[in-house]
Each structure stands twice: as structure tokens, then as C-alpha cells.
Design an enzyme around this catalytic site. Structure first.
Site, short mmCIF file in Angstrom:
data_model
loop_
_atom_site.label_atom_id
_atom_site.label_comp_id
_atom_site.label_asym_id
_atom_site.label_seq_id
_atom_site.Cartn_x
_atom_site.Cartn_y
_atom_site.Cartn_z
N ASP A 467 0.86 -1.19 0.00
CA ASP A 467 0.00 0.00 0.00
C ASP A 467 0.90 1.24 0.00
O ASP A 467 2.03 1.19 0.48
CB ASP A 467 -0.89 -0.02 1.25
CG ASP A 467 -1.72 1.24 1.37
OD1 ASP A 467 -2.41 1.57 0.40
OD2 ASP A 467 -1.65 1.89 2.43
N THR A 469 0.11 4.82 1.08
CA THR A 469 0.04 5.73 2.22
C THR A 469 0.36 5.00 3.52
O THR A 469 -0.29 4.02 3.87
CB THR A 469 -1.36 6.37 2.32
OG1 THR A 469 -1.67 6.98 1.08
CG2 THR A 469 -1.40 7.40 3.44
N ASP A 667 -1.40 -0.74 6.19
CA ASP A 667 -1.59 -0.21 7.54
C ASP A 667 -3.00 0.27 7.83
O ASP A 667 -3.31 0.65 8.96
CB ASP A 667 -0.62 0.94 7.80
CG ASP A 667 -0.98 2.19 6.99
OD1 ASP A 667 -1.63 2.03 5.94
OD2 ASP A 667 -0.63 3.30 7.43
#
Length: 779
Positions: A467, A469, A667
Site C-alpha cells: 500500500d 500511504t 496499515d
């Protein structure tokens, strides 16, 4: 075949998962059924304890009351076996399957179960050695042709051997027979079954020979007396106890990682109440309490800084040596060390909620989990002991009928040697010991492993999905570019955008507000605020409608976008900046470029992943231009942008169907489905609880370089396991035939039971010693 109590399916008890519960084995078709069974039993126990103060509870099937049994399945306390984690009980004892001493599930600094075991074995070893050496000395006369002790009569030697050997066998080695009997009762023959049979055969044969020598035919005697094997029984006992002693000391070291983590916790804190400061134990602190932390002191618990600033050494949690700067509003972690400044913190988490407690719990659970590779050793071990007993019987028969005279002596010695040299424990310990040490080493480097299966799968990963960000980037967006439209000044643009974003929950809103405040711009209240999903936000400021959001959203309101700002927008997106448009009524007043800085270690980590043969693919919900700009800068193999959570999960599933072995790192809540779908999910410790729960591993620092460390750890642990299994298989494959006398026809070589006993004792110690090398692994 037995029946699964949850789903009713018939399963093969040799290959099925099982737990030892209420005095019997319960078998399951799958991990899901086993977990459901354990959860049901724990729920029943909790419910009964709540509804009854007498310790009585209702039977779930009949409703009848019965006294609560000691062996209650519980995942939160008690003792378990490192080789058979399904064995659980609430008191110390021995595993009914392998005979190994049970270890506490929840390690504490006060617990000294292992120390007591080591001391007891130490006493038994030195005691048995003191009595055993004279036995071996007296037996030398019979073992070495021509040797004669003139000062010792034969009768004295025989009775002295019997008297000295008896306490060695029954006091020092008595636990062999206890564990062997339990193995027979539970129909799970193990190493102690073989040892008890070997030692018992040698001792009781010799006992009968001393007490009733006339019962033996002449073919069983030399010089009119039957041969004695007290020295073999004693020698085997002493050496096995020494092996158990060394093994216990080595196993104690595998738990040092958890004890080291527990030792990090602060014992007291400076509690601020009503303006006064008082030193109190940490266990008396409650949520919301204010604590003062001075330079050089440990942060007592997890919380947020409310006053002051400092740099904090978080290396004991993250594995990174560089101190981290902390200011008001930043989170601090319990057990980390404050370095330069004094600050006041508000306690947010206490007890089992703290990060340190969660790490200890996760490490403890992972150390007891089983890797799939363990299944091979379990299958072999299931047939191993019966096969060894059969080989021992065949050895006795062959030597008795076809061996040289006295054939009975050769038959007994070789049959006992076969029983003694075989070591199923070396097979059983090969995987659990490596897992225990590897998981502990990972925790010390900021890698938290939920289960052993994740370690095994990580070794074979071919694709790493990441991912953007919070994983590739800092996850803390900042306004980096402000471009007002013609006739509009920068302060007016920031005041308008900041005032509207005050009411927004979007992650980028905080970046706009913080930047406006840094520029000392006063924000004004907005009325009639409205959030448009997938577009932006709008509201009224001083009676005028203002809007903020994506280009398409503003274009629908204003009718068109200024060409010069569109060109600027494209340039910003190529620089990996997210563009936010701002309009008053139907006039565009400017754009803001918001970027999420790439972490300093990201580029180096991706390069390292490429060197390990992994393809790196970015999955992000951000726009394509921004994602592609970052991918190009970091040399990422592929990028998929503008995705929702279901899209990420779907892509992971597609790659799996094509044969890829996928690791997913993320996250956020939006990453949870993909983390669960991947063969190995890695959650960044800076992320959400949902993401961490969905993943098989967690990186405390939330840094991409942790993935590289994880792969290094996985490769090292699996190599260590294979080394252990190779040694255990080769040892037994060579040792048993040699003990049976296969070399005698060619080289005249026979293996003494004493040598066989020493080889068996040190085989398990060698496996544990090899596993302990992982403690010094450089990750």
C-alpha cells in the site's frame, strides 16, 4: 477413525489435529473446528465461573452439575508442551505424549519453573554420578579380559553393584519409568518408553542374575556366573539425565526473549495529581493519569505528550537505534527510554493494552504455534517408537539364535542399545525450538510474528504487494504547494480552505488546517457544512457557498476549470502531489498541492526486495498520476491505483490463482481484506488495529525495511529447521542399524549401550544448540 465433535466428520486420528482435554484426546478435521472447540470450552468456563461462586458448573450436554476439573482448556493461563501445544493444564507437570516438562504459557519474571527443573536434574545428575562411577569401576573386571582386582571378592563386587545401582535407577532415574507408564496409559509411546525398557531390561535381568543365578542355563553364563549389566543401566541413566539437564538449560534460554521484553517495563512512575508529584508503582496508574518523565527514565506506559518535548530511544521496541523526536500530541510507548528532555504525558493504555504487553502476548502465542513442516516430523514420530521396539525385538532374536557365544549376552546388549540410541525427541524438537528462538529474535528486531505458518510461507514469497500511504510514505500528508487564482492572495485561499476543512474528517483535511495555522491564519466558522462522498466538501462562509475537493467535483459546481490551474495541477500530480481545488460560489480561487513524503528507507528496501527475487507491486486508492510518479521514483515493478478495499483483495486473489506466492503489506482498514487474502499479511505497527489483526506479522516501526528483515529471518529460521530435521533423521537412520550390530559381520564393531545412551542424550542437546544460534542472527 474418530469423529470431530464440532462438525461430526470422521477423521483419521493419526493425521488429525487434536488437543488433550479432560483426560482424553479430542480430534478435529481442521484448525477452524479446533479453535471453535477451544473457544466453546473457554466460554463455558467463564460463564460458569460468573454464575456460580462454588466452582461448580453445568455440563453443556446434560445440564448436570459437576466439579470443575483441573485440566481445563484455556488460552490465557496454565502450562503447555513446546512439542505438543495442544496439551494444556493448569499446573506444572509432564506432557503425556512426549514426556517433556510442561512450560508456562505466560512467562513472567517471577516464574521459576524452569529453574526448579534445572536444579532438580542437576541434583539427580551429581547424585547418580557419585553412585554410578563405583559401579562402572567394579564392572571393569568383567569388561576387560585379564583384569583382576585382588582386593575385591567377586561376591562383594556383585552385591556392591546391586546396592549402588538401585538408587541410581529408582531415585535418579525414577522419572523415566513414571513418564514411560504415562506414555503407555495415553497410548503415546515416546523416548522415555524406550529408555525405561532399555534401563529396566538391563537392571532387572542383572537383579535376577544376582539373586537367583541358578535359574540361568549354562549357555547364559561365563565361568559359571551370568553376566551383569548394572554398569549399562547406570551409565545410560547418568548420561540421559545429563542430556535432560543440558536440554533443560538450553530450553530455558529460548524463553529469554520474552523475559528480556518483560524486563524492559518500568516499575514506577511520577504521578501528577492536584499539582503534586508522587512516585507510585506502575500497576496503580489509571487511564487519563498525568505522568512526568525525566531524562534517562523509562516511559512508564503508553500515552500522549501533553507538555514538553524530548528525544526517545525506541530501539528496544522497533530495533532501530536512532532516537525519535517527540513533541506535544505525539504518542509515546511504555518501556522506551527518555533521553534529553522532561515531559508530561497522559496515560492512554495500561496493563495488557500496552504495546509491550501485546508484543509479549503475540510472541508467546507464536512460539507455541506449529509450522506446516512440523507435520512431516509428527508423522514419522507417530510410527517411530513402535518401529524401534520391533527392531529391538528382531535384534534380540537374531543375536540369540545366530550370534556368537554367549549369545544371550550379545542379544541383550544389542537389543538394549537399539532401544537407547533411538531419539524421537530430536525429531520432535527440530521445528519448535527453531520457531521459539526465531520468533523471539524477530521480536527483538521489531518483527512480531503471529504464527509459525507465516514464517514458513514468507520464505517462498514471489510477489510483495504494498500500500502507498503509511507504507511507502510517512502517512502524514503536508501542504507543499499553494497556487492562488489570478486576483486572489495566498492568505485568502488558505483561510477559505482551512475554515471549511475544520469540519471534515478526511485525512488530507488535517494537513490543510495545520498548514493554515503554521501561517498564523485565523479560521472562521462555516455553516451548512456538507460532505459529498467521493467528491469533496462544501458549506457557507460569510453567506457565500464555498467548495473544496477533486477537480471533477469543483468543475460540476463552477462549470469549468481555469486552463492555467489545470496545467499546474498536472505538473503537481506528476510530482506525486494530490491536488485539492477550492471555489467560492462558482469561481475557482486556487489549488493546493498536498504530498505524503516517501520514507527515507523505502528506496533501499525496495532495492533489497528486488535482490531477493521479489516483484514489488503498489496497490493504492490514490489517483493514477500520483501513484505512477511514486512508482517511477522508487523503481516499483507495477502499480494499480484508484482501488477500493475489494479491488485490492481481488487483485491479490488473481495473482494467487496464477501461482504467485503473495505478501501484502499495509496499515489501514482498507488493507485488511487484502492482508487476510494474501499468503503472508504484514501490518505496519503504526496502522489500525483491524489491519494488525488481519495480518500474520506486524512491523512495530511500520517501516518497509522491516519486510526485508522479515524475509531474512524467515530464510534463516527455515534453514535452521531443515538442518535440525536433517540431523535428527540422519542420526536415527544411522544410529539404530549400527546399534543393532549391522557393522559386526564386516568390521567386528558393536555399540555399547553406554555409548548409545550418550549419543541419544546429546542428539536433543545438539538440535537445541543449533536452534539457539538464531539468537545471534544479524537481521
Amino acid at each position: 477413525m474418530v469423529k470431530d465433535p464440532i462438525c461430526g466428520m470422521n477423521v483419521d486420528e493419526k493425521s488429525a489435529l487434536h488437543v488433550y482435554h479432560e483426560g482424553k484426546d479430542v480430534y478435529f478435521c481442521s484448525q477452524r473446528c479446533q479453535d471453535k472447540f477451544l473457544n466453546q470450552k473457554e466460554s463455558i468456563l467463564k460463564s460458569d465461573q460468573k454464575n456460580s461462586g462454588s466452582g461448580l458448573h453445568h455440563c453443556c450436554s446434560t445440564g448436570a452439575k459437576k466439579q470443575e476439573e483441573k485440566k481445563v482448556v484455556s488460552s490465557k493461563s496454565g502450562y503447555t508442551c513446546p512439542m505438543h501445544p495442544e496439551i494444556e493444564q493448569d499446573q506444572p507437570g509432564d506432557c503425556p505424549k512426549c514426556g517433556m516438562a510442561l512450560e508456562p504459557k505466560n512467562v513472567s519474571l517471577e516464574d521459576n519453573t524452569e529453574g526448579n527443573e534445572i536444579k532438580a536434574l542437576g541434583r539427580k545428575f551429581w547424585g547418580s554420578l557419585s553412585f554410578g562411577l563405583p559401579v562402572v569401576f567394579l564392572a571393569l573386571e568383567e569388561m576387560i579380559p585379564g583384569l583382576k582386582f585382588e582386593f575385591i571378592t567377586h561376591d562383594f563386587s556383585v552385591w556392591a553393584q546391586l546396592i549402588l545401582a538401585t538408587p541410581v535407577i529408582f531415585w535418579a532415574g525414577g522419572f523415566f519409568f513414571t513418564k514411560a507408564w504415562k506414555s503407555i496409559v495415553h497410548r503415546s509411546l515416546n523416548m522415555f518408553t524406550l529408555i525405561a525398557m532399555g534401563v529396566g531390561s538391563a537392571y532387572f535381568y542383572s537383579l535376577v542374575a544376582v539373586l537367583f543365578p541358578h535359574l540361568f542355563p549354562s549357555s547364559f553364563t561365563m565361568n559359571g556366573m551370568p553376566s551383569l549389566y548394572f554398569e549399562a543401566a547406570v551409565g545410560i541413566t547418568v548420561l540421559v539425565i545429563l542430556g535432560q539437564y543440558l536440554e533443560a538449560k538450553a530450553r530455558a534460554q529460548t524463553g529469554q526473549a520474552i523475559k528480556a521484553l518483560l524486563g524492559l517495563a518500568a516499575k514506577s512512575a511520577h504521578h501528577i495529581k492536584n499539582g503534586k508529584e508522587e512516585n507510585v508503582p506502575v500497576n496503580q496508574i489509571q487511564k487519563g493519569d498525568l505522568l512526568r518523565v525525566r531524562p534517562g527514565e523509562k516511559v512508564p506506559l503508553d500515552g500522549i505528550i501533553t507538555e514538553g518535548k524530548s528525544t526517545i530511544d525506541e530501539s528496544m521496541i522497533s530495533g532501530e537505534p536512532v532516537p525519535v523526536e517527540k513533541r506535544v500530541g505525539d504518542k509515546v510507548i511504555g518501556a522506551t527510554v527518555n533521553q534529553t528532555g522532561t515531559f508530561v504525558m497522559r496515560t492512554e493504555k495500561i496493563g495488557s493494552e500496552t504495546l509491550l504487553s501485546q508484543i509479549v502476548h503475540m510472541v508467546s502465542e507464536a512460539q507455541r504455534s506449529r509450522a506446516p513442516i512440523q507435520g512431516l516430523a509428527d508423522k514419522v514420530a507417530g510410527y517411530f517408537v513402535p518401529a524401534v521396539i520391533l527392531i529391538s525385538i528382531v535384534t534380540f532374536i537374531v543375536w540369540f539364535f545366530w550370534g556368537p557365544q554367549p549369545s544371550i549376552a550379545y542379544a541383550i546388549v544389542n537389543a538394549i542399545a537399539v532401544l537407547i540410541i533411538a531419539c524421537p525427541c530430536a525429531l520432535g524438537l527440530a521445528t519448535p525450538m527453531s520457531i521459539m528462538v526465531g520468533v523471539g529474535r524477530g521480536a527483538q528486531s521489531g518483527i512480531l510474528i503471529k504464527n509459525a505458518e507465516a514464517i514458513e510461507r514468507a520464505e517462498k514469497i514471489t510477489h510483495v504487494f504494498i500500500d502507498k500511504t503509511g507504507t511507502l510514505t510517512e502517512g502524514k500528508p503536508r501542504v507543499t504547494t499553494v497556487i492562488p487564482a489570478q486576483g486572489i492572495n495566498e492568505k485568502e485561499l488558505l483561510m477559505t480552505a482551512g475554515s471549511l476543512e475544520q469540519f471534515s474528517e478526511h485525512p488530507l483535511a488535517r494537513a490543510v488546517i495545520d498548514y493554515a495555522k503554521e501561517q498564523s491564519i485565523a479560521l472562521i466558522n462555516v455553516v451548512d457544512f456538507e460532505s459529498v462522498t467521493g467528491g469533496g466538501v462544501k458549506g457557507k462562509l460569510n453567506g457565500k457557498m464555498i467548495s473544496l475537493g477533486k477537480g471533477k467535483f469543483i468543475e460540476e459546481i463552477s462549470g469549468s476549470l481555469p486552463e492555467n490551474l489545470q496545467n499546474k495541477s498536472i505538473e503537481l500530480q506528476r510530482k506525486a502531489q494530490t491536488v485539492v481545488w477550492v471555489a467560492v460560489e462558482k469561481s475557482v480561487i486556487g489549488i493546493l498541492g498536498i504530498s505524503d513524503p516517501i520514507k527515507k528507507t523505502t528506496a533501499q528496501a525496495i532495492e533489497a526486495l528486488h535482490k531477493k527475487g521479489c516483484k514489488v507491486i503498489m496497490l493504492t486508492g490514490d489517483n493514477k498520476k500520483t501513484a505512477q510518479a511514486i512508482a517511477k521514483e522508487l523503481n516499483i515493478d507495477d502499480v494499480r491505483a484508484e482501488l477500493d478495499p475489494q479491488d485490492k483483495q481481488k487483485i491479490v486473489k488473481e495473482f494467487k490463482q496464477q501461482g504467485a506466492l503473495v505478501m501484502m503489506a499495509g496499515d489501514g482498514i482498507n488493507d485488511a481484506p487484502a492482508l487476510a487474502e494474501a499468503q503472508v499479511g504484514i501490518a505496519m505497527g503504526t496502522g489500525t488495529d483491524v489491519a494488525i489483526e488481519s495480518a500474520g506479522m506486524t512491523l512495530v516501526k511500520g517501516d518497509l525495511s522491516g519486510i526485508v528483515k522479515t524475509l531474512t529471518l524467515s530464510h534463516s529460521v527455515m534453514l535452521n529447521i531443515r538442518q535440525n530435521l536433517f540431523f535428527a533423521f540422519i542420526y536415527n537412520a544411522l544410529g539404530v542399524p549400527i546399534a543393532a550390530g549391522i557393522l559386526y559381520p564386516f568390521f567386528g564393531i558393536l555399540l555399547s549401550p553406554i555409548i548409545a545412551g550418550s549419543a541419544m542424550a546429546f542428539s536433543s542437546v545438539s538440535v537445541i544448540g543449533n536452534s539457539l544460534r538464531l539468537r545471534n542472527l544479524r537481521i
